[in-house]
Scaffold this motif. Structure first.
Motif, PDB file in Angstrom:
ATOM      1  N   PRO A 188      -0.260 -24.586 -20.909  1.00 47.27           N
ATOM      2  CA  PRO A 188      -0.829 -25.110 -22.156  1.00 47.27           C
ATOM      3  C   PRO A 188       0.115 -25.030 -23.354  1.00 47.27           C
ATOM      4  O   PRO A 188       0.001 -25.827 -24.281  1.00 47.27           O
ATOM      5  N   ASP A 189       1.048 -24.071 -23.340  1.00 49.62           N
ATOM      6  CA  ASP A 189       1.879 -23.866 -24.523  1.00 49.62           C
ATOM      7  C   ASP A 189       3.344 -24.234 -24.331  1.00 49.62           C
ATOM      8  O   ASP A 189       4.171 -23.951 -25.185  1.00 49.62           O
ATOM      9  N   ARG A 190       3.685 -24.835 -23.187  1.00 49.38           N
ATOM     10  CA  ARG A 190       5.070 -25.236 -22.970  1.00 49.38           C
ATOM     11  C   ARG A 190       5.122 -26.375 -21.948  1.00 49.38           C
ATOM     12  O   ARG A 190       4.134 -26.658 -21.280  1.00 49.38           O
ATOM     13  N   PRO A 191       6.269 -27.040 -21.813  1.00 51.62           N
ATOM     14  CA  PRO A 191       6.360 -28.167 -20.878  1.00 51.62           C
ATOM     15  C   PRO A 191       6.105 -27.733 -19.435  1.00 51.62           C
ATOM     16  O   PRO A 191       6.233 -26.549 -19.094  1.00 51.62           O
ATOM     17  N   PRO A 192       5.735 -28.665 -18.563  1.00 46.54           N
ATOM     18  CA  PRO A 192       5.551 -28.344 -17.147  1.00 46.54           C
ATOM     19  C   PRO A 192       6.827 -27.738 -16.566  1.00 46.54           C
ATOM     20  O   PRO A 192       7.938 -28.081 -16.961  1.00 46.54           O
ATOM     21  N   THR A 193       6.656 -26.801 -15.641  1.00 45.42           N
ATOM     22  CA  THR A 193       7.800 -26.133 -15.012  1.00 45.42           C
ATOM     23  C   THR A 193       7.829 -26.417 -13.516  1.00 45.42           C
ATOM     24  O   THR A 193       6.782 -26.552 -12.880  1.00 45.42           O
ATOM     25  N   LEU A 194       9.033 -26.497 -12.977  1.00 45.45           N
ATOM     26  CA  LEU A 194       9.214 -26.746 -11.552  1.00 45.45           C
ATOM     27  C   LEU A 194       8.972 -25.468 -10.761  1.00 45.45           C
ATOM     28  O   LEU A 194       9.412 -24.385 -11.141  1.00 45.45           O
ATOM     29  N   ALA A 195       8.266 -25.585  -9.670  1.00 47.85           N
ATOM     30  CA  ALA A 195       8.061 -24.474  -8.748  1.00 47.85           C
ATOM     31  C   ALA A 195       8.148 -25.012  -7.329  1.00 47.85           C
ATOM     32  O   ALA A 195       8.080 -26.224  -7.109  1.00 47.85           O
ATOM     33  N   PHE A 196       8.299 -24.111  -6.373  1.00 48.65           N
ATOM     34  CA  PHE A 196       8.395 -24.503  -4.967  1.00 48.65           C
ATOM     35  C   PHE A 196       7.170 -24.057  -4.183  1.00 48.65           C
ATOM     36  O   PHE A 196       7.220 -23.944  -2.963  1.00 48.65           O
ATOM     37  N   HIS A 197       6.079 -23.780  -4.891  1.00 46.15           N
ATOM     38  CA  HIS A 197       4.840 -23.377  -4.232  1.00 46.15           C
ATOM     39  C   HIS A 197       3.660 -24.076  -4.901  1.00 46.15           C
ATOM     40  O   HIS A 197       3.763 -24.549  -6.026  1.00 46.15           O
ATOM     41  N   ALA A 216       3.651 -17.630  -2.786  1.00 46.23           N
ATOM     42  CA  ALA A 216       4.441 -18.181  -3.890  1.00 46.23           C
ATOM     43  C   ALA A 216       5.860 -17.635  -3.861  1.00 46.23           C
ATOM     44  O   ALA A 216       6.835 -18.388  -3.953  1.00 46.23           O
ATOM     45  N   TRP A 217       5.983 -16.326  -3.728  1.00 50.55           N
ATOM     46  CA  TRP A 217       7.318 -15.726  -3.702  1.00 50.55           C
ATOM     47  C   TRP A 217       8.104 -16.196  -2.477  1.00 50.55           C
ATOM     48  O   TRP A 217       9.275 -16.541  -2.581  1.00 50.55           O
TER      49      TRP A 217
END
Length: 202
Positions: A120-129, A138-139
């Motif tokens: 909600p407070d920053r741009p979308p972030t890339l993740a691999f999960h 996730a880890w």
């Protein structure tokens, strides 16, 4: 048509390289914490209980300047299994093809998938999960994918294992020419001293 990626500089964006590097360093931390039996010339016993594993992980996170994790005892036990599965990736050398097969199995088992997570407070972030993945999945997905990316651009040599005697610690080699051979300076000095004594005996 295959896409050509410049070795190691996976993209021109330092943020993405930092993201991948951070997940590889997390894999190094977990492997060294949970899956090695020798360090700096001495035998070591990995933590055996879930509580010991959880405490060891959080201690290593703190030592690395990372925030503590809200992992449970059960999470810590599962991460010990993941660490054992990731250990062969480091220092694989000629065994890299067998290691790749094991790493692919891990990615499938933990449902690795690249996607963007909303905040909600920053741009979308890339993740691999997946956004709804539990901590262990996730880890494992993030670490496994980051390791696969390093291997996939022909830089598996950077996933190193200490070459000093009686040390199985692993490391991520970020030197310019991928020349690192030891986990730290103490093992490098031990190896030099051992080689010197061998030359003297000869």
């Amino acid at each position: 048509m295959p896409v050509t990626i410049d070795p190691w500089r996976i993209t021109g964006q330092p943020e993405i390289d930092s993201y991948v590097g951070g997940r590889v360093e997390l894999a190094v931390l977990l492997v060294n914490c949970l899956a090695v039996t020798t360090a700096h010339g001495r035998p070591v016993t990995p933590p055996q209980s879930g509580e010991e594993r959880r405490a060891a992980i959080n201690a290593q996170l703190a030592a690395a300047g990372r925030p503590p994790s809200a992992l449970t005892v059960a999470d810590a036990d599962r991460l010990a299994e993941v660490a054992g599965q990731l250990r062969p990736v480091f220092g694989a050398g000629d065994r890299i093809l067998a290691v790749v097969a094991q790493l692919n199995d891990l990615l499938i088992r933990h449902q690795a998938v690249a996607n963007l997570h909303d905040h909600p407070d920053r741009p979308p972030t890339l993740a691999f999960h997946r956004a709804d993945a539990g901590l262990v999945d996730a880890w494992a997905a993030d670490m496994g994918t980051a390791l696969a990316m390093v291997i996939g651009v022909g830089q598996s040599i950077r996933l190193g294992a200490c070459q000093a005697g009686k040390c199985s610690l692993v490391f991520f080699d970020t030197t310019r020419n991928a020349s690192r051979r030891f986990c730290d300076l103490s093992c490098q000095n031990r190896a030099k001293a051992s080689a010197y004594r061998a030359r003297r005996r000869a």
